[in-house]
Design a protein around this motif. Structure first.
Motif, short mmCIF file in Angstrom:
data_model
loop_
_atom_site.label_atom_id
_atom_site.label_comp_id
_atom_site.label_asym_id
_atom_site.label_seq_id
_atom_site.Cartn_x
_atom_site.Cartn_y
_atom_site.Cartn_z
N TYR A 1 35.31 57.20 40.19
CA TYR A 1 33.90 57.58 40.18
C TYR A 1 33.83 59.07 40.46
O TYR A 1 34.34 59.55 41.47
CB TYR A 1 33.09 56.82 41.23
N ASP A 2 33.22 59.81 39.56
CA ASP A 2 33.02 61.25 39.70
C ASP A 2 34.35 61.97 39.95
O ASP A 2 34.50 62.76 40.88
CB ASP A 2 32.02 61.54 40.83
N LYS A 3 35.35 61.66 39.12
CA LYS A 3 36.67 62.30 39.12
C LYS A 3 37.49 62.04 40.38
O LYS A 3 38.45 62.73 40.66
CB LYS A 3 36.55 63.80 38.88
N THR A 4 37.10 61.07 41.18
CA THR A 4 37.88 60.70 42.36
C THR A 4 38.16 59.21 42.34
O THR A 4 37.32 58.41 41.93
CB THR A 4 37.14 61.04 43.68
N GLU A 5 39.35 58.82 42.79
CA GLU A 5 39.72 57.42 42.80
C GLU A 5 39.09 56.75 44.02
O GLU A 5 39.36 57.11 45.15
CB GLU A 5 41.24 57.26 42.85
N VAL A 6 38.24 55.79 43.78
CA VAL A 6 37.53 55.09 44.84
C VAL A 6 38.25 53.79 45.17
O VAL A 6 38.41 53.44 46.34
CB VAL A 6 36.06 54.83 44.41
N ILE A 7 38.67 53.07 44.14
CA ILE A 7 39.37 51.81 44.32
C ILE A 7 40.79 52.00 43.83
O ILE A 7 41.03 52.29 42.66
CB ILE A 7 38.68 50.68 43.53
N ALA A 8 41.76 51.86 44.73
CA ALA A 8 43.17 52.04 44.35
C ALA A 8 43.61 50.85 43.51
O ALA A 8 43.28 49.70 43.79
CB ALA A 8 44.03 52.16 45.59
N GLU A 9 44.40 51.15 42.47
CA GLU A 9 44.92 50.09 41.61
C GLU A 9 46.05 49.36 42.32
O GLU A 9 46.87 49.96 43.00
CB GLU A 9 45.44 50.68 40.30
#
Length: 62
Positions: free
Chosen positions: A49-57
């Motif tokens: 979201y907005d160029k930042t990883e919010v939920i790690a894969e």
């Protein structure tokens, strides 16, 4: 002061809201993975979201 002459029925009251029609959500392209997603939400495919990883894969152990 204006006063109603009688009680308004439920069906007559509900007629004001009867013309509402739900619309499908607008979809935009994710800038990271280029999948379709809802605007201003975390991408369900990549978790960004907005160029930042919010939920790690999750990484598999295989």
């Amino acid at each position: 002061m204006a006063v109603p002459k009688g009680k308004q029925s439920k069906s007559r009251t509900d007629k004001r809201f009867a013309n509402y029609k739900a619309t499908a959500p607008t979809l935009v392209e994710c800038p990271h993975c280029h999948e379709l997603m809802q605007a201003h939400r975390v991408c369900k495919n990549c978790g960004y979201y907005d160029k930042t990883e919010v939920i790690a894969e999750k990484k598999s152990k295989d």
